[in-house]
Motif scaffolding. Sequence first.
Motif, short mmCIF file in Angstrom:
data_model
loop_
_atom_site.label_atom_id
_atom_site.label_comp_id
_atom_site.label_asym_id
_atom_site.label_seq_id
_atom_site.Cartn_x
_atom_site.Cartn_y
_atom_site.Cartn_z
N LEU A 166 0.34 -0.26 17.08
CA LEU A 166 1.13 0.39 16.04
C LEU A 166 0.83 -0.24 14.68
O LEU A 166 0.59 -1.44 14.59
N VAL A 167 0.85 0.58 13.65
CA VAL A 167 0.52 0.11 12.31
C VAL A 167 1.80 -0.27 11.56
O VAL A 167 2.59 0.60 11.18
N ALA A 168 2.00 -1.57 11.37
CA ALA A 168 3.19 -2.04 10.66
C ALA A 168 2.94 -1.97 9.16
O ALA A 168 1.86 -2.33 8.68
N ASN A 169 3.93 -1.52 8.41
CA ASN A 169 3.80 -1.47 6.95
C ASN A 169 5.08 -1.99 6.31
O ASN A 169 6.03 -2.41 6.99
N THR A 181 10.88 -3.59 5.85
CA THR A 181 12.05 -3.53 4.97
C THR A 181 13.27 -3.00 5.71
O THR A 181 14.40 -3.49 5.51
N ILE A 182 13.08 -2.00 6.55
CA ILE A 182 14.19 -1.46 7.34
C ILE A 182 14.80 -2.54 8.21
O ILE A 182 16.03 -2.71 8.28
N THR A 195 2.56 -6.58 1.38
CA THR A 195 3.25 -6.89 0.14
C THR A 195 4.63 -6.24 0.09
O THR A 195 4.74 -5.03 0.26
N PRO A 196 5.69 -7.03 -0.13
CA PRO A 196 7.03 -6.44 -0.27
C PRO A 196 7.08 -5.46 -1.43
O PRO A 196 6.36 -5.62 -2.42
N ASN A 197 7.95 -4.46 -1.33
CA ASN A 197 8.09 -3.51 -2.43
C ASN A 197 9.39 -3.79 -3.20
O ASN A 197 10.07 -4.79 -2.97
#
Length: 256
Positions: free
Chosen positions: A127-130, A135-136, A163-165
């Motif tokens: 799975l591709v973590a983003n 953040t959720i 990178t955090p948003n």
Amino acid sequence: MNGLCKLGKIDRSFQQLDIMLDKGLVPNEITVNILLDCLCGCSMVREAKCLLERSAELEWEVDVINYNTVMSRLCDDGKYRAVLKLFTDMIKKSIAANSWTLSILVHSLCRDGKPRKARCLLDNEGLVANVVAYTILIQYYYLAGKAPEVSILFSKMVKANITPNFVTYGILIDCFCGEGNYGQVVYCFLRSLEQGLSQEHGARLTFWLVSGGRIRLVQYIIEHILKHGIAIDYCIYYLIIKASCKMGYCQRQNFA
């Protein structure tokens, strides 16, 4: 079909689908997405799932976007087990999940009170973590008062080069400042400077620091903001003054 769906005339829209099939016309990805969006928008999730199951009959190759659309609506409706069931069906059909899929799964598991399972998904190589998925989960642990878990997740993000948003940094500032972990929050903020400062984050952080009596840290933060060539707007000064007055510093000429 799109016009009928926008008017809420779902039955007539599906009649057009039958007319297409009778004329030997095969619906494409756009056609089916119109119907899926319409059904999900009207909370007719069961019918949307049935449409996915009819993909072979319609000679239409179902894809991950179609599944994500339905899973997202199921999550919004609080049907978390149905989300996992549909995800399992998708995997059985050898349809690869994307980052949106993972975000939906993490959101569903957190809302269902299963954050540990959500964390396991982040470690799944398939799975591709983003940043959205992280953040959720970070927000869930923050609201649950579990600051150590937030810190661990933030460290994992850094190691994974994610990178955090804007939203992530806001949560991290509130979480670490609330716990009195000023060293960690300053580190987060300095990282955010590399991406371009949000005035809102600067204002929020300075308010926390002044409220916590960390005046020297406020000076340190402002120095770094100015070093990056970023102008400090009135919001930051206003909150510094407000927090300072609240802490009884108004009569002092020198905060240091």
